[in-house]
Design a protein around this motif. Sequence first.
Motif, PDB file in Angstrom:
ATOM      1  N   GLU A 108       2.463   2.177  -3.332  1.00 11.61           N
ATOM      2  CA  GLU A 108       1.598   2.932  -4.256  1.00 11.61           C
ATOM      3  C   GLU A 108       1.642   4.426  -3.990  1.00 11.61           C
ATOM      4  O   GLU A 108       1.334   5.223  -4.865  1.00 11.61           O
TER       5      GLU A 108
ATOM      6  N   THR B  91      -3.606   5.417   5.522  1.00 10.20           N
ATOM      7  CA  THR B  91      -3.421   4.141   4.823  1.00 10.20           C
ATOM      8  C   THR B  91      -3.077   3.020   5.809  1.00 10.20           C
ATOM      9  O   THR B  91      -3.676   1.945   5.790  1.00 10.20           O
TER      10      THR B  91
ATOM     11  N   ALA C  64       0.837  -1.205   0.000  1.00  9.12           N
ATOM     12  CA  ALA C  64       0.000   0.000   0.000  1.00  9.12           C
ATOM     13  C   ALA C  64       0.871   1.255   0.000  1.00  9.12           C
ATOM     14  O   ALA C  64       0.554   2.236  -0.696  1.00  9.12           O
TER      15      ALA C  64
END
Lengths: 470, 470
Positions: free
Chosen positions: A369, A411, A366
């Motif tokens: 990204e 996140t 994650a």
Amino acid sequence: MTLSPATDAFAEGLHAVLPNAAFREMEPRFLEEPRGRWRGTGGLLLAPGSTGEVAAIVQACAAACVPILPYGGGTGLVGGQVSDALDAPVILSLDRMNRVRSVDPAENAMTVEAGVILQTVQEAAEAVDRLFPLSIASQGSARIGGILATNAGGVNVLRYGNARDLCLGLEAVMPDGSVLHGLSPLRKNNTGYDLRHLLIGAEGTLGIITAATLKLLPRPARTGAAMMVLRDAAAALELLNLARDRIGEGVSAFELIGGMGLTFLAETMPEVRLPIGQPDWSVLIDLGLGDDGDPEEALMGLFEAAAEAELVTDGVIAQSEAQRADFWTVRESIPAANRRIGAIASHDISLPLSALPRFIDEGRAALAELGAFRINCFGHVGDGNLHYNVFPPPGDSRAAHADRAAEITRTIHDLVHAHGGSVSAEHGIGRFKVGDLERYGDPTKLAAMRAIKAALDPAGIFNPGAVLRL
Amino acid sequence: MTLSPATDAFAEGLHAVLPNAAFREMEPRFLEEPRGRWRGTGGLLLAPGSTGEVAAIVQACAAACVPILPYGGGTGLVGGQVSDALDAPVILSLDRMNRVRSVDPAENAMTVEAGVILQTVQEAAEAVDRLFPLSIASQGSARIGGILATNAGGVNVLRYGNARDLCLGLEAVMPDGSVLHGLSPLRKNNTGYDLRHLLIGAEGTLGIITAATLKLLPRPARTGAAMMVLRDAAAALELLNLARDRIGEGVSAFELIGGMGLTFLAETMPEVRLPIGQPDWSVLIDLGLGDDGDPEEALMGLFEAAAEAELVTDGVIAQSEAQRADFWTVRESIPAANRRIGAIASHDISLPLSALPRFIDEGRAALAELGAFRINCFGHVGDGNLHYNVFPPPGDSRAAHADRAAEITRTIHDLVHAHGGSVSAEHGIGRFKVGDLERYGDPTKLAAMRAIKAALDPAGIFNPGAVLRL
């Protein structure tokens, strides 16, 4: 209810009930917190010397609706000790309440005032051949009142529990100025609601802890430590279960060390020797056994079984107390190395043990990204507690990426929550994580918390804005 | 607020939200408690099959101000499960919520519904080679919801803690019918007030526990037991400290047995073999060690050191699991023998360990002034927890002295309180000890308890009259 500032007239009135020693000139440290995320704007600094003086201050504040910020060692990492949103609060330092009231090895208990520093507690226990096992990085300055108010954790939780598990009884001043007399060495006492456990972890919002009876334990007769290189992060849990199956409660600490932390150490603190080089994943295992135990033999047996099961690829067992201390220096230097590199965002998270390996993989993916960030993931893996810190790409400064911090944290916290984890494993909510608690907390729990706060502190004078929104 | 009875119309309304299986004919056992001190007068018996059904019942009761008595295994000894002061309450039996939701040995956790019987939990843990260490006499019928609501203790508290220490997370229905979603295997989770610890021990007055995540532990690889004859009662504590210094956490149980208990056993249950005769004071010590430990050797070493120190005069070490079980049969038969003799008054007390010897002497002296009563003092001395039961003189019936019960209890409880002890170590307050809590409890604690009760259950529908006066 509207809160009022601690005016000169208010301070003047306190002179009638407090000795001069309780009045202090403000010092900058009382308006700061270690992460530097915000500053207090001032206030009336008071340092009572007794429970009665705390009660007198609280009574005066309750009568005048003056807010109180309790202040222990100032080491909290979530802004529970500093507010920038209050107009001239009372800052109540417990540092003059620093008496060890009693130490009773036969009872395995000691009673200390809230301002006693953790290391002093550890030393007082050791002086009577007992162990007070709570151990955290800031133990040289953290004070027992704050440690209990935040339910501190640290490296020995795996074996001995969190701060709450090491507290037998509490004395506290409630928001109306009455004193809760709950000091007691009793192990069993089922007489009504457990206010001790309610105040522990409430971060000074429901009561001001003035003293505590702490649990002492036998000092392990023989200690030992090993560092082992893991096949991968998932192997940590299998190794932990293997260790506990073989050694039972003798496993005192089981700390995961990520390769990035060792890289940072090598870069910023080259004087720290790295006994097993810089593997991707390693663990520090610490044992405390009885007279009959042999830590070296136990660790060797564990290593052989773990190598057989292909969980570990290398390892080193401390041959002396000095070498054991060296291993711990590696582990304990990682936060300092982190600070020298400069994290964009830090996370104190916990996860179900079974979710840890997946979380580590998914977290890396994650973040990839979002950018080429570096991750240092380490911590008390035996408790499912990771310190998961995110750093800028090599060569970049933290400041250059500061605007990404919120996104990174969201996140990571979303992912933690999706796996049934906690966004504050051991540091608490303070002021930094009030929004997280609202986002991830159970609505029924939040409603009950607000109802309890309103019932015990209807004027809202105790640490306003911490844990629950102002 | 005025409470309303569960009328026929109220029950009729519930049919819209509950399946037929949730409605039950009243049975006498739901109106009784083991000590036979009072009886319920009736009510609407409901047995929901899911958390959602519990919530539906609570919502209906909240809307109509109908009181709810939560009912687990019915084994509580302080009348927490039965009220004679309520007009047609809902009696909410959790016995249909008896699913083991998950067992996860790698996580060292299991999640069970409130109606699961303790022995089922123990067996489910054992089936995955783990230990759920809570062990109480009523484990064949006590249910986890009640065990947590009363924070049960038992014989393994010394090593593993009370029920609260073995619970990682809770699901509960709050008095407004909302569901607290707190099931979690996390070891560290500092996100706000610890409602789990508030509900545990609140005896169903703040929330109805519907499920819990429980902590599992490694099963000790090797177990052992010994009975040792003590020099006197005071020697018990020195022996305990000696045992813990030598064997560390391996000491799982340390039970004091008074001579009167063995006399009662010989008289009423002659089939129970007494391995060490009928000494004035003896202890049963139980060990659980790892693979490398040798319980027999450890107990022999302990006995020799204790004999050397003149703490013990005789002893026997179990040579087999069967003999270990025999020792435990002695200990566990004492309550049954007590019941056959018939106590005038029973006390579940705890004391600071250092105060125990003096309390035993002073208690004997104080009771001698009241009459020629017999005392059976036994229990979990490692936790400072004694069951202190008072019996009529030989040949007399309990009924002949029933009028002395209050005086005897007052004498013992006053003495316990004077020594800093607790008048309810492990059984709770229920309805029997509400007056004791008012007499001996800290006024600030009582005020906070009442404020919390009013905040979370403003209509007072959850177990009214338990813990706090109606």
